[in-house]
Design a protein around this motif. Structure first.
Motif, short mmCIF file in Angstrom:
data_model
loop_
_atom_site.label_atom_id
_atom_site.label_comp_id
_atom_site.label_asym_id
_atom_site.label_seq_id
_atom_site.Cartn_x
_atom_site.Cartn_y
_atom_site.Cartn_z
N ALA A 170 0.84 -1.20 0.00
CA ALA A 170 0.00 0.00 0.00
C ALA A 170 0.87 1.25 0.00
O ALA A 170 0.62 2.20 -0.76
N ARG A 171 1.92 1.23 0.82
CA ARG A 171 2.84 2.38 0.87
C ARG A 171 3.50 2.57 -0.49
O ARG A 171 3.62 3.69 -0.99
N GLY A 219 1.63 4.38 -3.05
CA GLY A 219 1.40 5.81 -2.85
C GLY A 219 0.58 6.18 -1.63
O GLY A 219 0.23 7.34 -1.46
N ALA A 220 0.25 5.21 -0.77
CA ALA A 220 -0.57 5.53 0.40
C ALA A 220 0.31 6.02 1.54
O ALA A 220 1.39 5.50 1.77
N SER A 221 -0.19 7.02 2.28
CA SER A 221 0.50 7.43 3.50
C SER A 221 0.22 6.37 4.56
O SER A 221 -0.62 5.49 4.37
N THR A 251 -3.46 6.43 5.48
CA THR A 251 -4.33 5.88 4.42
C THR A 251 -4.19 4.37 4.34
O THR A 251 -5.17 3.65 4.15
N MET A 252 -2.95 3.88 4.52
CA MET A 252 -2.72 2.44 4.49
C MET A 252 -3.52 1.77 5.59
O MET A 252 -4.21 0.78 5.36
N ARG A 281 -6.21 2.83 7.07
CA ARG A 281 -7.64 2.94 6.80
C ARG A 281 -8.09 2.01 5.68
O ARG A 281 -9.13 1.37 5.76
N THR A 282 -7.27 1.89 4.62
CA THR A 282 -7.76 1.17 3.44
C THR A 282 -7.34 -0.29 3.40
O THR A 282 -7.95 -1.09 2.71
N VAL A 283 -6.28 -0.65 4.12
CA VAL A 283 -5.80 -2.04 4.04
C VAL A 283 -5.91 -2.77 5.38
O VAL A 283 -6.53 -3.82 5.48
#
Lengths: 364, 256
Positions: free
Chosen positions: B161-162, B165-167, B170-171, B173-175
């Protein structure tokens, strides 16, 4: 460095305690090429890849991507994407959402995302699979989804961490060719790490052979095979036979080695050469060995050997022999010209000295 | 002859377990005031139950307590599990072991020590003391449920995820959260039921201002068994079954 290279590293070092997993590695990968890092497990290739991806920071040295210094840039800000060893597809998302993940992080609008996901799926040969669950796909298909998830972002550099390791043999052979085609089609620079020399040889434009945190040799696959720079490369890349002895003389680049049973054999001196009187190892490939009775030329070097067993494997059939206490393999031609070999029979093996290499002993 | 013997034994065991529950359910619909004779079908005890204001209030108190205790322990427990899974820090093993100590220690010990603590600190016995106590004994169950889910977690998922492009936020929250969501829900449900039917700890740390259902029933039963308790028992049984099936459904669905 030149502006044409997508990735250039100089003097990279990463230490864990006293042990340098990556030890002064420098490399330069031209744009649009397939670059492999080949080495046994524990040689530091995964650590190196993690430095490039940004999951780890080098202790020394510099990483530049298209001339831009990357050392302090976090992984989510690098123009680099990675295909993980176990692919790391998000299990809670569909194929489409997996591929759209990076686009979403970049704020690409939904309609555009959808279009680009559909296009990249088509390019990797999985059109219309957006709504499938990654767990429903086969190993090869998942592989392609993982690739698509990176390629849709059009990265400068794609890193691949032994992604074929989990596949069965047949599929792996197929994916090798396919990866090479995809790399050509997308024109993206690939940096591929593997411990499988055949993967590296088949796909790469350049291969770096890594050992104990250092590059032993960086060369195109064919050069690596024909002109190994170190005994480690000679032994690791492709099959090779080695005969141990003592270097007795060197004449016009040809070295003479006295084997432990007294026999004399000859081969070309490698660039990394032993001195006269030192222990040496002569490397000769199975396909360079000819069995007596075949075209054995007068200037060939020969040894006496006794047959242990024959190993039939189609075009790759070999005979295992013992000579002066050392096991050798020779390729058996399958055009019917090979003599019938029974266990225990003695025979003469010969080779063109120009095709053999003499290295200092104990190199690998 | 021999063949039906094991089956009969099994029936006997199951009978011993389930007949009392069945009797309770059947008698909750009994029109007779006596607990031993059948007087025809009726819903009068349900009516009596709902007209018993103290009882209804205790029920709402219990539900509210269970809801808040489960939510608070899921929040703290989820974060604890993530911390124990992701980070290395000093005292990690001690912290992990202490969670098990809370789970294994006899409830009466927990009850007495919590009461002593609340008296010492000066927390008034009531909703707050009950909530703190319930969160305490629910917490290890949530942590263990979430940790079990995380133990099979592919460590390269957050990195992927990182990489895409995820911070860090965000990682998560989304993963991370979607992956552990079933465990969070299961832990929440577990906490909810544990809190709802706890008697021992609640007896010690509840005060006169905040009466909860299990204690209310207990005091009612001491005076004499009233048929409306059967009605209440039936309602609780149905409720527990619904919760149980819900948690099972969530867990099996996530295992696909």
């Amino acid at each position: 460095m030149t502006s044409e290279s997508d990735l250039s590293c100089s003097g990279l070092v990463r230490r864990f305690g006293d042990n340098a997993a990556v030890d002064h590695v420098s490399l330069n990968v031209p744009a649009g090429t397939f670059f492999s890092i080949l080495g046994p497990s524990g040689c530091g290739k995964t650590t190196l890849l993690r430095l490039l991806a940004g999951f780890d920071r080098p202790d020394e040295g510099e990483i530049r991507i298209r001339g831009q210094r990357m050392n302090e840039v976090p992984p989510n800000r690098r123009p680099v994407n990675m295909v993980f060893q176990h692919l790391a597809l998000f299990p809670t998302m569909s194929v489409g959402d997996n591929i759209a993940y990076g686009l979403k992080r970049r704020g690409v609008p939904a309609a555009e995302r959808q279009k680009r996901v559909a296009r990249v799926l088509e390019q990797v040969g999985l059109p219309g699979t957006e709504n499938r669950n990654p767990q429903q796909l086969s190993g090869g298909q998942r592989q392609r989804v993982a690739l698509a998830r990176c390629l849709v972002l059009e990265p400068t550099l794609l890193l691949l961490d032994e992604p074929l390791g989990a596949l069965d043999l047949k599929l792996r052979e197929q994916m090798k060719v396919e990866l090479k085609h995809l790399q050509k089609a997308f024109g993206t620079t690939f940096v591929y790490i593997t411990h499988d020399q055949s993967e590296a040889m088949v796909m790469s434009d350049q291969v770096a052979v890594m050992k104990n945190g250092r590059f032993d040799q960086v060369a195109p696959p064919e050069e690596l095979y024909r002109e190994p720079a170190t005994p480690f490369v000679a032994g690791f890349v492709g099959d090779n036979n080695r005969l141990a002895g003592e270097l007795v003389s060197v004449r016009e680049g040809l070295a003479e080695v006295r084997l432990d049973d007294g026999g004399l054999v000859r081969g070309r001196m490698a660039s990394q050469a032993p001195a006269v009187g030192e222990r040496a190892e002569l490397f000769v490939r199975p396909e360079s060995l000819v069995l007596a009775g075949e075209a054995l030329k007068p200037d060939f070097s020969t040894v006496q050997a006794s047959v242990d067993t024959t190993l039939f494997d189609g075009a790759n059939s070999r005979v295992e022999v013992t000579s002066s206490g050392q096991t050798l393999f020779a390729r058996l031609p399958q055009d019917g010209s090979a003599p019938a070999l029974s266990e225990g029979a003695t025979l003469q093996l010969g080779w063109d000295p120009m095709l053999a290499r003499v290295f200092p002993a104990g190199g690998a | 002859m021999i063949r039906w013997l094991p089956r009969a034994w099994l029936m006997l065991i199951y009978g011993l377990l389930y007949v009392p529950i069945a009797v309770l359910v059947v008698f909750s619909f009994n029109d007779s005031r006596s607990g031993y004779t059948w007087g025809g079908l009726s819903l009068r005890w349900y009516e009596t139950l709902f007209n018993n204001h103290a009882m209804v209030e205790a029920m709402w108190n219990s539900l509210w307590l269970a809801l808040s205790a489960a939510t608070v322990s899921t929040l703290i427990g989820g974060l604890t599990a993530l911390a124990l899974h992701r980070y290395r820090f000093r005292g990690k093993r001690v912290l992990n072991g202490m969670l098990f100590v809370v789970m294994m220690s006899p409830e009466i010990v927990l009850a007495i020590s919590l009461l002593a603590l609340f008296l010492l600190v000066g927390i008034q016995l009531g909703y707050v003391s009950l909530l703190l106590a319930h969160v305490t004994f629910c917490l290890p169950f949530v942590v263990i449920t979430v940790m079990a889910r995380l133990s099979g977690f592919d460590e390269s998922l957050p990195e992927a995820a990182r990489d895409l492009g995820a911070s860090d936020f965000t990682m998560t929250r989304t993963v991370l959260i979607p992956v552990i969501m079933p465990a969070l829900l299961a832990g929440w449900l577990l906490g909810f039921t544990l809190s709802l039917d706890d008697v021992v700890v609640s007896t010690f740390v509840s005060g006169p201002t905040y009466e909860i259902l299990p204690l209310r029933i207990y005091s009612m039963v001491r005076v004499g068994l009233k048929p409306e308790v059967n009605a209440l028992g039936t309602l609780l049984l149905v409720f527990s079954l619904v919760m149980l099936s819900l948690s099972q459904w969530i867990l099996t669905r996530s295992k696909q």
